[in-house]
Design an enzyme around this catalytic site. Structure first.
Site, PDB file in Angstrom:
ATOM      1  N   HIS A 118     -10.395   7.003   2.081  1.00  0.00           N
ATOM      2  CA  HIS A 118      -9.032   6.888   1.546  1.00  0.00           C
ATOM      3  C   HIS A 118      -8.989   5.820   0.464  1.00  0.00           C
ATOM      4  O   HIS A 118      -9.789   4.894   0.463  1.00  0.00           O
ATOM      5  CB  HIS A 118      -8.029   6.544   2.666  1.00  0.00           C
ATOM      6  CG  HIS A 118      -8.264   5.190   3.277  1.00  0.00           C
ATOM      7  ND1 HIS A 118      -9.224   4.978   4.233  1.00  0.00           N
ATOM      8  CD2 HIS A 118      -7.675   3.986   3.047  1.00  0.00           C
ATOM      9  CE1 HIS A 118      -9.220   3.696   4.577  1.00  0.00           C
ATOM     10  NE2 HIS A 118      -8.306   3.070   3.863  1.00  0.00           N
ATOM     11  N   LYS A 149      -7.083  -4.853  -2.747  1.00  0.00           N
ATOM     12  CA  LYS A 149      -7.821  -5.339  -1.581  1.00  0.00           C
ATOM     13  C   LYS A 149      -8.771  -4.263  -1.083  1.00  0.00           C
ATOM     14  O   LYS A 149      -8.648  -3.100  -1.452  1.00  0.00           O
ATOM     15  CB  LYS A 149      -6.844  -5.760  -0.483  1.00  0.00           C
ATOM     16  CG  LYS A 149      -5.939  -4.649   0.011  1.00  0.00           C
ATOM     17  CD  LYS A 149      -4.796  -5.207   0.849  1.00  0.00           C
ATOM     18  CE  LYS A 149      -3.933  -4.131   1.444  1.00  0.00           C
ATOM     19  NZ  LYS A 149      -4.608  -3.242   2.401  1.00  0.00           N
ATOM     20  N   ASP A 190       0.796  -1.247   0.000  1.00  0.00           N
ATOM     21  CA  ASP A 190       0.000   0.000   0.000  1.00  0.00           C
ATOM     22  C   ASP A 190       0.826   1.293   0.000  1.00  0.00           C
ATOM     23  O   ASP A 190       0.563   2.198   0.804  1.00  0.00           O
ATOM     24  CB  ASP A 190      -0.936   0.009   1.217  1.00  0.00           C
ATOM     25  CG  ASP A 190      -1.921  -1.155   1.218  1.00  0.00           C
ATOM     26  OD1 ASP A 190      -1.889  -1.967   0.278  1.00  0.00           O
ATOM     27  OD2 ASP A 190      -2.720  -1.244   2.169  1.00  0.00           O
ATOM     28  N   HIS A 200     -10.727   0.886  -2.483  1.00  0.00           N
ATOM     29  CA  HIS A 200     -12.051   0.904  -1.882  1.00  0.00           C
ATOM     30  C   HIS A 200     -13.102   1.542  -2.786  1.00  0.00           C
ATOM     31  O   HIS A 200     -12.843   2.582  -3.402  1.00  0.00           O
ATOM     32  CB  HIS A 200     -12.026   1.720  -0.585  1.00  0.00           C
ATOM     33  CG  HIS A 200     -11.183   1.135   0.493  1.00  0.00           C
ATOM     34  ND1 HIS A 200     -11.305  -0.168   0.920  1.00  0.00           N
ATOM     35  CD2 HIS A 200     -10.216   1.683   1.281  1.00  0.00           C
ATOM     36  CE1 HIS A 200     -10.452  -0.399   1.908  1.00  0.00           C
ATOM     37  NE2 HIS A 200      -9.767   0.705   2.130  1.00  0.00           N
ATOM     38  N   ASP A 246      -4.649  -0.798  -1.705  1.00  0.00           N
ATOM     39  CA  ASP A 246      -5.964  -0.563  -1.121  1.00  0.00           C
ATOM     40  C   ASP A 246      -6.838   0.023  -2.229  1.00  0.00           C
ATOM     41  O   ASP A 246      -6.430   0.986  -2.891  1.00  0.00           O
ATOM     42  CB  ASP A 246      -5.809   0.446   0.028  1.00  0.00           C
ATOM     43  CG  ASP A 246      -6.398  -0.049   1.338  1.00  0.00           C
ATOM     44  OD1 ASP A 246      -6.725  -1.248   1.445  1.00  0.00           O
ATOM     45  OD2 ASP A 246      -6.522   0.773   2.262  1.00  0.00           O
ATOM     46  N   CYS A 265      -1.675  -2.670   7.768  1.00  0.00           N
ATOM     47  CA  CYS A 265      -1.662  -3.524   6.582  1.00  0.00           C
ATOM     48  C   CYS A 265      -0.383  -4.356   6.438  1.00  0.00           C
ATOM     49  O   CYS A 265      -0.443  -5.493   5.989  1.00  0.00           O
ATOM     50  CB  CYS A 265      -1.944  -2.683   5.340  1.00  0.00           C
ATOM     51  SG  CYS A 265      -3.617  -1.977   5.412  1.00  0.00           S
TER      52      CYS A 265
END
Length: 196
Positions: free
Chosen positions: A81, A106, A8, A48, A46, A151
């Site tokens: 984020h 993820k 990340d 989202h 990451d 993470c």
């Protein structure tokens, strides 16, 4: 075979980002230098959706960093984020990417968070990372990136559970909380991780 796993290293976790890790930018020169020492370099990202339930903005009256129960799992609420397709979700422009062979995204399911690069937080779904590494003949994984106490830590723990030897490259990671990282570090050592 050893693989380097970059966790990340995204704009939102760096200074100026919505969930900046203090000193996060300091790891970039070392991360770039480390990559040439490994046959295989893999990254996590990451990624989202905008309505992710780990975002405090999705829970009226709640503030970032409050703890709630989310579908039976403890969940820290975060500032928005690494929203898919935004500049904050992109890798740092200072990160050399030409040696990264695969990227595992993820946190894509809005109903569950995913700190680890291997599984969501409930271990309900795999990202496929463990199978990918095994398919490449990897036995040992060296981890670095952001953030050490979240993470990177959860990725290292899952890698250990999946049977990989783990080296946690402390100089190439930074934590959100010093106390949180001190606890995470003890647990990693107890489970057999090495510190590099």
């Amino acid at each position: 075979m050893q693989a380097l796993l970059l966790i990340d290293i995204q704009n939102d976790f760096l200074p100026g980002g919505s969930l900046a890790v203090a000193g996060g930018h300091e790891i970039l020169p070392l991360v770039n230098q480390l990559q040439s020492q490994y046959e295989l370099v893999v990254a996590t990202q990451d990624w989202h959706p905008a309505d992710h339930q780990s975002f405090a903005s999705q829970h009226p009256g709640r503030q970032p960093f409050e703890l709630i129960d989310l579908h039976g799992l403890p969940q820290t609420l975060w500032p928005n984020h690494c929203v898919q397709g935004t500049a904050g979700a992109e890798f740092s422009p200072a990160l050399e990417q030409h040696r990264i062979e695969a990227i595992f995204r993820k946190g894509t399911n809005p109903e569950i968070d995913s700190y680890s690069g291997f599984f969501d937080n409930g271990h309900r779904k795999s990202t496929g990372l463990a199978d990918y590494l095994r398919g490449r003949g990897v036995r040992e994984v060296h981890v670095c990136g952001l953030a050490a106490d979240y993470c990177v830590n959860f990725s290292a723990l899952d890698a250990l559970q999946e049977g990989f030897a783990i080296t946690f490259l402390e100089a190439a990671t930074r934590a959100i909380s010093a106390d949180g990282y001190a606890q995470a570090r003890q647990e990693l050592l107890r489970r057999g991780a090495h510190l590099g």
